[in-house]
Scaffold this active site. Structure first.
Site, PDB file in Angstrom:
ATOM      1  N   HIS A 130      -2.148  21.250  11.953  1.00 47.71           N
ATOM      2  CA  HIS A 130      -1.906  21.952  13.215  1.00 47.71           C
ATOM      3  C   HIS A 130      -0.560  22.672  13.098  1.00 47.71           C
ATOM      4  O   HIS A 130       0.322  22.255  12.356  1.00 47.71           O
ATOM      5  CB  HIS A 130      -1.867  20.905  14.338  1.00 47.71           C
ATOM      6  CG  HIS A 130      -1.836  21.454  15.724  1.00 47.71           C
ATOM      7  ND1 HIS A 130      -0.687  21.970  16.298  1.00 47.71           N
ATOM      8  CD2 HIS A 130      -2.803  21.542  16.679  1.00 47.71           C
ATOM      9  CE1 HIS A 130      -0.948  22.339  17.533  1.00 47.71           C
ATOM     10  NE2 HIS A 130      -2.228  22.091  17.798  1.00 47.71           N
ATOM     11  N   ASP A 207       0.639  12.779  11.401  1.00 48.34           N
ATOM     12  CA  ASP A 207       0.286  13.351  12.703  1.00 48.34           C
ATOM     13  C   ASP A 207      -0.982  12.655  13.169  1.00 48.34           C
ATOM     14  O   ASP A 207      -2.069  12.886  12.651  1.00 48.34           O
ATOM     15  CB  ASP A 207       0.062  14.858  12.544  1.00 48.34           C
ATOM     16  CG  ASP A 207      -0.443  15.519  13.827  1.00 48.34           C
ATOM     17  OD1 ASP A 207      -0.731  14.801  14.809  1.00 48.34           O
ATOM     18  OD2 ASP A 207      -0.562  16.759  13.845  1.00 48.34           O
ATOM     19  N   GLN A 210      -5.194  13.118  16.598  1.00 55.65           N
ATOM     20  CA  GLN A 210      -6.620  12.780  16.641  1.00 55.65           C
ATOM     21  C   GLN A 210      -6.859  11.353  16.157  1.00 55.65           C
ATOM     22  O   GLN A 210      -7.745  10.653  16.658  1.00 55.65           O
ATOM     23  CB  GLN A 210      -7.429  13.763  15.779  1.00 55.65           C
ATOM     24  CG  GLN A 210      -7.253  15.222  16.133  1.00 55.65           C
ATOM     25  CD  GLN A 210      -7.648  15.556  17.570  1.00 55.65           C
ATOM     26  OE1 GLN A 210      -8.576  14.983  18.118  1.00 55.65           O
ATOM     27  NE2 GLN A 210      -6.920  16.493  18.174  1.00 55.65           N
ATOM     28  N   LYS A 233      -4.315  13.172  24.827  1.00 52.27           N
ATOM     29  CA  LYS A 233      -5.538  13.137  24.035  1.00 52.27           C
ATOM     30  C   LYS A 233      -6.173  11.745  24.032  1.00 52.27           C
ATOM     31  O   LYS A 233      -7.284  11.570  23.527  1.00 52.27           O
ATOM     32  CB  LYS A 233      -5.263  13.600  22.606  1.00 52.27           C
ATOM     33  CG  LYS A 233      -4.795  15.052  22.493  1.00 52.27           C
ATOM     34  CD  LYS A 233      -4.567  15.447  21.057  1.00 52.27           C
ATOM     35  CE  LYS A 233      -3.887  16.799  20.936  1.00 52.27           C
ATOM     36  NZ  LYS A 233      -4.705  17.922  21.414  1.00 52.27           N
ATOM     37  N   CYS A 375      -4.954  26.457  17.005  1.00 55.70           N
ATOM     38  CA  CYS A 375      -3.559  26.261  16.577  1.00 55.70           C
ATOM     39  C   CYS A 375      -3.500  25.804  15.118  1.00 55.70           C
ATOM     40  O   CYS A 375      -2.707  24.932  14.751  1.00 55.70           O
ATOM     41  CB  CYS A 375      -2.845  25.244  17.465  1.00 55.70           C
ATOM     42  SG  CYS A 375      -2.633  25.775  19.164  1.00 55.70           S
TER      43      CYS A 375
END
Length: 417
Positions: A130, A207, A210, A233, A375
């Site tokens: 991202h 990261d 998700q 999220k 993104c």
């Protein structure tokens, strides 16, 4: 929080009733919300927590001694304890609250860069990142005179981890990698990547925007040095995020911002800084929203029920079979062999059709999906497209919604070809 129903269908229905938005209609049709990778819907418990603090315990945290301030502080720090336990972090001071994944990455990129990166050093990111896990490192490299190197992905969307042997050098200061790409939906082997990097003395930032939703995250087991994610999220309020960092790194890094609460003593002759985690939480925090992490974690744990996970896996398999069988559709992020490497996230293009046209038609049918570059422009460049359409599911989605989505998508394609 406990689901009382015994049958799976009743349990899913009961869970969906906890999310107000899932019962609304769009253009007179039942909403099918397939944009969960961007923002998940919120359960009523999260909304109630935010409303309760905003309406009845609205006072600045960590400062005053009156009742309202104490209630707000307890809710905020209670959320920290919940997140520490959820991640299995060793110390509660390793949990730093931010405004989201983007803020967490920027914090590490600045503070780690100031402490450890010099001219000529190297940072590695993957091709599947991202923008939030690319641009902060670019800015840091520009500021410090460092070099950004890229770990590529193959045609299936898997990281080419064999390239690490040539990418990792004595100049590598950190590797930043996504747990799961928000475009490709492939679960990356982050534990193996961390072990490889650590064998070369290189720390790793993961990261988890998700990954925190779709994987059971144990930061001590992963042994990652930093793990970052957003609250919005995973069913919490917007404007919330977490930076997990090993204490040894956070202690050695300078503050990212200066202001109230991050100080020990302040004078014009010099300032000292507060201990962790306050050193990185300058100013008035988003305390009402951050407190919702407790209810959000409760929801994640509830949705981790094996029967519900099996249900969403069946929906994933149904949609994968559909996408892979339709010659008009190109799917990006295709699992090799078993489907277990893939989360229920599908980014695709349709030959001869613009992704945004499809998204607009689907919206009129009550189906919410994402269109564009997500993104992640380098991923688009890698696969030679200007944009994609993405359908991303959560455990509260149903097979009936998936079947309706397929019906609507086929109708939209037929309208545009």
């Amino acid at each position: 929080m406990r689901v009382r129903s015994t049958s799976l269908m009743s349990a899913v229905s009961e869970i969906r009733s906890l999310f107000p938005a899932l019962s609304r209609k769009v253009y007179g049709k039942d909403l099918v919300y397939f944009d969960n990778a961007a923002t998940s819907q919120r359960p009523q418990s999260v909304i109630d927590k935010w409303n309760g603090i905003s309406g009845y315990s609205n006072a600045n945290i960590h400062r005053a001694v009156h009742r309202l301030a104490d209630e707000a502080t307890q809710a905020y720090e209670g959320a920290r304890d919940t997140v520490r336990e959820f991640l299995n972090a060793e110390h509660r001071e390793e949990i730093v609250f931010t405004s989201g994944t983007t803020a967490s990455v920027n914090l590490v990129a600045f503070s780690f860069g100031e402490a450890f990166v010099r001219s000529g050093d190297e940072i590695i990111v993957s091709e599947a990142e991202h923008h939030s896990n690319i641009v902060p490192w670019q800015l840091m490299c520009e500021r410090k005179g460092a070099v950004l190197r890229v770990l590529p992905v193959d045609d299936h969307g898997y990281l080419m981890t064999e390239k690490l042997d040539e990418l990792l050098t004595e100049r590598t200061k950190l590797l930043a990698v996504t747990h799961i790409s928000n475009v490709l939906g492939i679960i990356n082997p982050v534990k193996k990547i961390v072990a490889k990097c650590h064998s070369m003395g290189v720390p790793v930032l993961v990261d988890g925007a998700q990954g925190i939703v779709h994987c059971s995250v144990d930061v001590q087991d992963l042994d990652c040095d930093f793990y970052v994610f957003s609250g919005h999220k995973m069913y919490a309020a917007t404007g919330t995020g977490v930076l997990y960092g090993k204490k040894k790194w956070l202690d050695a890094m300078p503050p990212y911002m200066g202001g109230g609460e991050m100080v020990g003593t302040v004078s014009f002759s010099g300032t000292t800084y507060a201990p962790l985690p306050m050193k990185f939480e300058a100013g008035t925090q988003n305390f009402a929203s951050t407190a919702t992490f407790k209810e959000a974690v409760n929801m994640v744990n509830l949705l981790n029920d094996n029967k519900l996970k099996n249900k969403i896996d069946e929906i994933r398999d149904y949609l994968l079979d559909y996408f892979l069988s339709d010659e008009r559709i190109s799917l990006y992020g295709v699992p090799r062999g078993t489907y277990e490497d893939k989360i229920p996230l599908f980014s695709f293009t349709v030959k001869g059709v613009h992704h945004e046209d499809l998204a607009l038609i689907l919206d009129k049918m009550g189906v919410a999906v994402r269109s564009g570059q997500m993104c992640a422009e380098p991923v688009m460049d890698r696969f030679g497209v200007t944009g994609m359409l993405r359908a991303s599911l959560a455990p509260y989605n149903t097979i009936q919604e998936a079947e309706y989505f397929v019906k609507c998508l086929n109708k939209a394609i037929d309208m545009l070809i």
